[in-house]
Design an enzyme around this catalytic site. Sequence first.
Site, PDB file in Angstrom:
ATOM      1  N   GLU A 146       0.833  -1.206   0.000  1.00  0.00           N
ATOM      2  CA  GLU A 146       0.000   0.000   0.000  1.00  0.00           C
ATOM      3  C   GLU A 146       0.867   1.256   0.000  1.00  0.00           C
ATOM      4  O   GLU A 146       0.543   2.244  -0.665  1.00  0.00           O
ATOM      5  CB  GLU A 146      -0.938  -0.024   1.207  1.00  0.00           C
ATOM      6  CG  GLU A 146      -2.045  -1.060   1.045  1.00  0.00           C
ATOM      7  CD  GLU A 146      -2.903  -1.215   2.283  1.00  0.00           C
ATOM      8  OE1 GLU A 146      -4.136  -1.075   2.173  1.00  0.00           O
ATOM      9  OE2 GLU A 146      -2.339  -1.484   3.365  1.00  0.00           O
ATOM     10  N   GLU A 166      -4.092  -9.296   2.941  1.00  0.00           N
ATOM     11  CA  GLU A 166      -4.841  -9.141   4.192  1.00  0.00           C
ATOM     12  C   GLU A 166      -5.997 -10.124   4.333  1.00  0.00           C
ATOM     13  O   GLU A 166      -6.329 -10.556   5.447  1.00  0.00           O
ATOM     14  CB  GLU A 166      -5.378  -7.701   4.311  1.00  0.00           C
ATOM     15  CG  GLU A 166      -4.322  -6.650   4.578  1.00  0.00           C
ATOM     16  CD  GLU A 166      -3.687  -6.088   3.318  1.00  0.00           C
ATOM     17  OE1 GLU A 166      -3.054  -5.028   3.387  1.00  0.00           O
ATOM     18  OE2 GLU A 166      -3.829  -6.730   2.241  1.00  0.00           O
TER      19      GLU A 166
END
Length: 313
Positions: A146, A166
């Site tokens: 990210e 995730e």
Amino acid sequence: MNKLIETEQHGRIVIAKFSNPPYALLTESMCNELNKLIVSVDRDPTIGVVVFTGHDPNRFISHYDVGELLEGAESSPPMSLGQAKFALTAVRALKRLPGMRRLLQKSPAAGLLQLQNFHETLQLMGRSGTIFIAAINGQTAGGGLEFALACDLRFMSDSAELAQFEVLLGFPPGAGGTQRLSRLIGRGVALELMLTGRGISPKECLSLGLVSEVIPHEDLLNQVLRRAEPLSHRSKAAVAGIKQSVIEGGSLALEQGLRLEQSLFLSLLGASGAKRASKAYVDFIDSKKVLPVNDPVARKKLEAGSFVDLTDH
């Protein structure tokens, strides 16, 4: 206390190395250091590019520290989607009040504040006149990816691997992964990568447009620095304008995006650096009777940023 981000400046380029042994995890402390660095280089007219890489030769940022996430989850009551939205809105409003940021850091809302601060750091990167480059030298997943997605350019070692993983731990990305990844490579492919959480090889990253180039591992930083050198001489105002037009304008309807682009163009056309460069360009045509972009020497100087000094310092 050892710094978690080691920096060194070479001309108009800063090399920033993430250093958090043994696992190269992103933590709250590292995020705080990152925020200070981004704010500092954004304001510094002598810095045009920051190149991020990992101090560990085989790790960029492995991922966010899951232990910290678990600690935050266990210290706060479960929240519904509506409650989470309300809490984030409240934290954004409260932290603007004098003295409230410090109080929030000592309250059960500390985790919400940290999440909001990290988002704001990544958003500042997208508005800054400084160019941020990720030289991805090794393992990068979750929050590490990210962060890399928030950089303006990404170069990747031929031995590295990326993943937005995730979902394998039962929660979605929380630092912009769902938004930046889908905008960069398209919703369908981004969904597949996030739903499977699988690793993405250098070859696939290049074909998807996740990275600009795959470089032999041992020469990654040197080659990235060579590519960064001419970029470091770009006008910071022009860089910020391009980012705003692409990132903000790309989320608008076409007509609104075009109006934003036109406004930025008109506001920066009269800047001193732009007028100086435009005059030099016209003077070259008058004296050489050839367009600078068609003259090999002048073209090379234009691309290298040495045709005219466009920097603010």
